[in-house]
Design an enzyme around this catalytic site. Structure first.
Site, PDB file in Angstrom:
ATOM      1  N   SER A 159       0.857  -1.188   0.000  1.00 27.91           N
ATOM      2  CA  SER A 159       0.000   0.000   0.000  1.00 27.91           C
ATOM      3  C   SER A 159       0.890   1.232   0.000  1.00 27.91           C
ATOM      4  O   SER A 159       2.056   1.177   0.407  1.00 27.91           O
ATOM      5  CB  SER A 159      -0.873   0.001   1.260  1.00 27.91           C
ATOM      6  OG  SER A 159      -1.475   1.257   1.481  1.00 27.91           O
ATOM      7  N   TYR A 184       0.352  -0.255  10.755  1.00 30.46           N
ATOM      8  CA  TYR A 184      -0.093  -0.587   9.402  1.00 30.46           C
ATOM      9  C   TYR A 184       1.019  -0.298   8.402  1.00 30.46           C
ATOM     10  O   TYR A 184       1.295  -1.125   7.509  1.00 30.46           O
ATOM     11  CB  TYR A 184      -1.343   0.223   9.052  1.00 30.46           C
ATOM     12  CG  TYR A 184      -1.865  -0.026   7.661  1.00 30.46           C
ATOM     13  CD1 TYR A 184      -2.422  -1.254   7.321  1.00 30.46           C
ATOM     14  CD2 TYR A 184      -1.803   0.965   6.682  1.00 30.46           C
ATOM     15  CE1 TYR A 184      -2.895  -1.497   6.040  1.00 30.46           C
ATOM     16  CE2 TYR A 184      -2.285   0.738   5.400  1.00 30.46           C
ATOM     17  CZ  TYR A 184      -2.830  -0.494   5.083  1.00 30.46           C
ATOM     18  OH  TYR A 184      -3.300  -0.725   3.805  1.00 30.46           O
TER      19      TYR A 184
END
Length: 318
Positions: A159, A184
């Protein structure tokens, strides 16, 4: 030689859909495995691969929900897998290998994002454990099936969130204070580094690996975020509508780069690179599109592989 982290002129872009990538590509007789392939961009990845003729195996933490979601797609098989539980990973991979089948495409798509602090296994931080360590163990244990019949492509979903954190080598499990977005970011950096090292280790066996940023897509991945937080980011307005439709993709568009990396003949003989918008990404050290150098650094990739092997007790290349 490693593949340069530079655009190759694919002809695709931000608005490309998965079906466009697969135009003219026949996957009949191929087997694809897609983790989390029953919701969000995962189900569109499964749909596109199956439409092109592939047999798709979808390992799922909620197999009943997966079977229901995938009931209208032919050529799909659902298995049971909880990436946060290494015993579950072992059970799934043992069962798959016993079937004697080889894997042509593996897309490590399942993920959690920005969830409250959660500990799994022996106290591992859940985002690092689920997004990275579970997929690391899965891929290593499936290695015989990946290396069979001339090799495979393995796609690791990263990502742009990787920009939030490099690997926290001194405290990868966030024992000294948890911050959900840094956790994350670390997990997504790990997903990218995993592809770099897997490609280095696997290319002589015909296994090539790619990391992918699918783009911004509103899916169940955001289930841990409050509406106020997404409004604050400028993702949606107060009514829940997309505030910047130009920045976000549909799930069908979000699946496109995964499918491109998994199937495109444009990438034959290549690997170990970070891709976005159906293209090899450029290196970036600012807010421009691209990948941070630390997320594709070969030395860091090898270091993370060693750490992952120590944590999981799994290493197909020992």
């Amino acid at each position: 030689m490693s593949t340069p982290q530079h655009k190759i002129g694919s002809g695709f872009g931000h608005g490309t859909k998965a079906d466009e990538v697969l135009a003219g590509i026949d996957l009949t007789g191929k087997l694809a495995l897609v983790t989390g392939g029953y919701s969000g961009i995962g189900i569109e990845t499964t749909r596109a691969l199956a439409k092109a003729g592939a047999q798709v195996v979808v390992p799922a933490r909620r197999p009943d929900a997966a079977k229901e979601a995938l009931s209208d797609i032919a050529g799909v098989e659902v298995g049971e897998l909880d990436l946060a539980d290494l015993a579950s990973v072992q059970a799934f991979t043992s069962g798959f290998l016993a079937s004697g089948r080889s894997i042509d495409i593996q897309i490590n798509n399942a993920a959690v994002m920005a969830n409250p602090e959660t500990r799994v296994g022996p106290g591992w931080e859940s985002q690092f454990a689920t997004n990275h360590l579970g997929h690391y163990a899965l891929t290593n244990q499936l290695w015989p099936a990946l290396a069979a019949d001339g090799g495979a492509r393995v796609v690791s979903l990263s990502s742009s969130g990787h920009r939030r954190s490099d690997i926290r080598w001194d405290d990868p499990q966030f024992t000294q204070g948890y911050e959900k977005w840094a956790a994350y970011g670390q997990a997504k950096t790990a997903n990218s580094l995993f592809a770099v090292q897997l490609d280095a280790l696997g290319k002589d066996s015909g296994v090539r690996a790619f990391a992918v940023h699918p783009g911004g897509i509103l899916t169940p991945l955001q289930r841990h975020l409050q509406r106020e937080e997404m409004v604050g980011f400028g993702w949606i307005d107060e009514e829940g509508n997309l505030a910047r439709p130009d920045l976000f993709k549909t799930p069908e568009g979000g699946a496109s780069t995964s499918v491109w990396a998994a199937t495109s003949p444009q990438l034959d003989g290549q690997g170990g690179v970070f891709c976005e918008d159906c293209e090899v990404a450029e290196l970036s050290t600012d807010d421009a599109p691209g990948v941070r150098p630390y997320a594709v650094d070969p030395a860091s990739a090898a270091r993370l592989w060693t750490l992952s092997a120590e944590l999981t007790g799994v290493n197909a290349f020992q």
